[in-house]
Scaffold this active site. Sequence first.
Site, PDB file in Angstrom:
ATOM      1  N   TYR A  65       0.827  -1.210   0.000  1.00 35.98           N
ATOM      2  CA  TYR A  65       0.000   0.000   0.000  1.00 35.98           C
ATOM      3  C   TYR A  65       0.861   1.260   0.000  1.00 35.98           C
ATOM      4  O   TYR A  65       0.499   2.264  -0.614  1.00 35.98           O
ATOM      5  CB  TYR A  65      -1.001  -0.014   1.169  1.00 35.98           C
ATOM      6  CG  TYR A  65      -2.239  -0.797   0.796  1.00 35.98           C
ATOM      7  CD1 TYR A  65      -3.247  -0.214   0.039  1.00 35.98           C
ATOM      8  CD2 TYR A  65      -2.376  -2.127   1.163  1.00 35.98           C
ATOM      9  CE1 TYR A  65      -4.367  -0.939  -0.340  1.00 35.98           C
ATOM     10  CE2 TYR A  65      -3.499  -2.860   0.789  1.00 35.98           C
ATOM     11  CZ  TYR A  65      -4.492  -2.254   0.039  1.00 35.98           C
ATOM     12  OH  TYR A  65      -5.602  -2.967  -0.358  1.00 35.98           O
ATOM     13  N   HIS A 117     -15.177   1.911  -1.289  1.00 37.43           N
ATOM     14  CA  HIS A 117     -14.117   1.028  -0.775  1.00 37.43           C
ATOM     15  C   HIS A 117     -13.058   1.770   0.031  1.00 37.43           C
ATOM     16  O   HIS A 117     -11.947   1.267   0.195  1.00 37.43           O
ATOM     17  CB  HIS A 117     -13.452   0.269  -1.939  1.00 37.43           C
ATOM     18  CG  HIS A 117     -14.344  -0.762  -2.564  1.00 37.43           C
ATOM     19  ND1 HIS A 117     -14.106  -1.329  -3.800  1.00 37.43           N
ATOM     20  CD2 HIS A 117     -15.493  -1.346  -2.108  1.00 37.43           C
ATOM     21  CE1 HIS A 117     -15.065  -2.207  -4.075  1.00 37.43           C
ATOM     22  NE2 HIS A 117     -15.919  -2.225  -3.072  1.00 37.43           N
TER      23      HIS A 117
HETATM   24  P1  NAD Z   1     -11.164  -4.101 -12.218  1.00 35.56           P
HETATM   25  O1  NAD Z   1      -9.665  -4.048 -12.121  1.00 35.56           O
HETATM   26  O2  NAD Z   1     -11.856  -5.354 -11.824  1.00 35.56           O
HETATM   27  O3  NAD Z   1     -11.605  -3.781 -13.731  1.00 35.56           O
HETATM   28  C1  NAD Z   1     -11.135  -2.671 -14.434  1.00 35.56           C
HETATM   29  C2  NAD Z   1     -12.064  -2.405 -15.593  1.00 35.56           C
HETATM   30  O4  NAD Z   1     -11.632  -1.201 -16.192  1.00 35.56           O
HETATM   31  C3  NAD Z   1     -12.059  -3.485 -16.689  1.00 35.56           C
HETATM   32  O5  NAD Z   1     -13.385  -3.808 -17.032  1.00 35.56           O
HETATM   33  C4  NAD Z   1     -11.344  -2.779 -17.861  1.00 35.56           C
HETATM   34  O6  NAD Z   1     -11.807  -3.217 -19.120  1.00 35.56           O
HETATM   35  C5  NAD Z   1     -11.697  -1.346 -17.598  1.00 35.56           C
HETATM   36  N1  NAD Z   1     -10.774  -0.359 -18.170  1.00 35.56           N
HETATM   37  C6  NAD Z   1      -9.445  -0.466 -18.409  1.00 35.56           C
HETATM   38  N2  NAD Z   1      -8.963   0.683 -18.932  1.00 35.56           N
HETATM   39  C7  NAD Z   1     -10.016   1.546 -18.997  1.00 35.56           C
HETATM   40  C8  NAD Z   1     -10.156   2.895 -19.434  1.00 35.56           C
HETATM   41  N3  NAD Z   1      -9.131   3.611 -19.896  1.00 35.56           N
HETATM   42  N4  NAD Z   1     -11.399   3.459 -19.365  1.00 35.56           N
HETATM   43  C9  NAD Z   1     -12.461   2.768 -18.886  1.00 35.56           C
HETATM   44  N5  NAD Z   1     -12.369   1.483 -18.470  1.00 35.56           N
HETATM   45  C10 NAD Z   1     -11.166   0.882 -18.522  1.00 35.56           C
HETATM   46  O7  NAD Z   1     -11.678  -2.858 -11.379  1.00 35.56           O
HETATM   47  P2  NAD Z   1     -12.975  -2.638 -10.492  1.00 35.56           P
HETATM   48  O8  NAD Z   1     -14.188  -3.114 -11.231  1.00 35.56           O
HETATM   49  O9  NAD Z   1     -12.898  -1.228 -10.050  1.00 35.56           O
HETATM   50  O10 NAD Z   1     -12.899  -3.589  -9.200  1.00 35.56           O
HETATM   51  C11 NAD Z   1     -11.748  -4.055  -8.557  1.00 35.56           C
HETATM   52  C12 NAD Z   1     -11.331  -3.387  -7.264  1.00 35.56           C
HETATM   53  O11 NAD Z   1     -10.127  -2.718  -7.571  1.00 35.56           O
HETATM   54  C13 NAD Z   1     -12.147  -2.301  -6.651  1.00 35.56           C
HETATM   55  O12 NAD Z   1     -12.554  -2.763  -5.407  1.00 35.56           O
HETATM   56  C14 NAD Z   1     -11.184  -1.108  -6.401  1.00 35.56           C
HETATM   57  O13 NAD Z   1     -11.268  -0.687  -5.056  1.00 35.56           O
HETATM   58  C15 NAD Z   1      -9.847  -1.697  -6.632  1.00 35.56           C
HETATM   59  N6  NAD Z   1      -8.800  -0.862  -7.281  1.00 35.56           N
HETATM   60  C16 NAD Z   1      -8.820   0.495  -7.222  1.00 35.56           C
HETATM   61  C17 NAD Z   1      -7.829   1.221  -7.880  1.00 35.56           C
HETATM   62  C18 NAD Z   1      -7.867   2.724  -7.802  1.00 35.56           C
HETATM   63  O14 NAD Z   1      -8.331   3.275  -6.805  1.00 35.56           O
HETATM   64  N7  NAD Z   1      -7.397   3.423  -8.826  1.00 35.56           N
HETATM   65  C19 NAD Z   1      -6.841   0.581  -8.616  1.00 35.56           C
HETATM   66  C20 NAD Z   1      -6.842  -0.808  -8.636  1.00 35.56           C
HETATM   67  C21 NAD Z   1      -7.842  -1.530  -7.978  1.00 35.56           C
END
Ligand code: NAD
Length: 248
Positions: A65, A117
Site C-alpha cells: 500500500y 471502498h
Molecule cells: P477491475 O480491475 O476489476 O476492472 C477494471 C475495468 O476497467 C475493466 O473492465 C477494464 O476493461 C476497464 N478499463 C481499463 N482501462 C479503462 C479505461 N481507460 N477506461 C475505462 N475502463 C477501462 O476494477 P474494479 O471493477 O474497479 O474492481 C476491482 C477493485 O479494484 C475495486 O474494489 C477497487 O477498489 C480496486 N482498485 C482500485 C484502484 C484505484 O483506486 N485506482 C486501482 C486498482 C484496484
Amino acid sequence: MDPALIAALAGARHVVMLTGSGTSAESGIPTFRDAQTGLWAQYRPEDLATPEAFERNPRLVWDWYACRRELVEAARPNAGHDAIAELDGLLHRFTLITQNVDGLHQRAGSPTVIEFHGNIMRSRCTAGHPADTVDESGPRPPRCRRCGALLRPDVVWFDEAIPGDVLATATAAVDDCDVLFAVGTSAVVQPAAGLAAQAQRHGALLVEINPAPTPLTEAADFALTGPSGCMLPKLAAALRTRRQSCLT
Ligand code: NAD
C-alpha cells in the site's frame, strides 16, 4: 454521441455514476486486472488486499500500500475525471459512487464522492481508530497511538463488509435514480457490481463505458465502447452544447 442518450440525460431527474479502477487507468494507476510490475509482479492483488494477507504478513501488505500511495500521489486526474466533475453541474442531480481508493475524483473537483471502498491515503488501526498522522520512520506497519494495534489502510478489502452508512447512502441513491452509469468497472466485485441490476429493477437506464465487454454490457441500454478519458469528455461536450442551444 447518441442523441437519444443525450436527450435521456438532459431529461433525467437523478443520474448516478459508479466508477471503477479503469477510470484511473489513464492516470497511470493500474487496475486489478493489469499485471503488477517490479517487486510486486509475483503477487496477485486479490492475495494482498485481504484481511488474511494482513494477518499473515502485515509488513508485506503495508509496504504494497505504501508503494501504491506513492503512485497515487504522483498521479494526476485525467480527462475522464475532469468530465465527471463537470457533469455534476450539467445534470439536474448527480451522485458519484466510486470503488476507487485513490481520491482522484476529489482532486478533479467532484464536490461529493461516495467512497465505496475507502481511501488508501487514510489509515486506521485494526480496532477502528482513525490515524491522523502516520510515523513511517519506525517499524512497519506503525502502531495506533491510542490503543497500540497495528495500522492498516482505511480501505475495504476482499471479504470485508462495506461500512453500513456508505452502503445505505449508495443504495438510496441507486433506488432513486433514473439513469445509472457503470464506468471502468469489470462489474465482478460485489456488492458494487449489484448496483447496476438494482437500478434496472426499478426501470433506470443503464449506461456502460468500458473499452472491453463486461457482464453488464449485454443488459446495458447504451454501451459506449472506449476509454473513459475519451468517452466522458465527449459526453460532457454534447450535454454542454445541448444546454447552450436550449438557452439561445
Ligand atoms: P477491475 O480491475 O476489476 O476492472 C477494471 C475495468 O476497467 C475493466 O473492465 C477494464 O476493461 C476497464 N478499463 C481499463 N482501462 C479503462 C479505461 N481507460 N477506461 C475505462 N475502463 C477501462 O476494477 P474494479 O471493477 O474497479 O474492481 C476491482 C477493485 O479494484 C475495486 O474494489 C477497487 O477498489 C480496486 N482498485 C482500485 C484502484 C484505484 O483506486 N485506482 C486501482 C486498482 C484496484
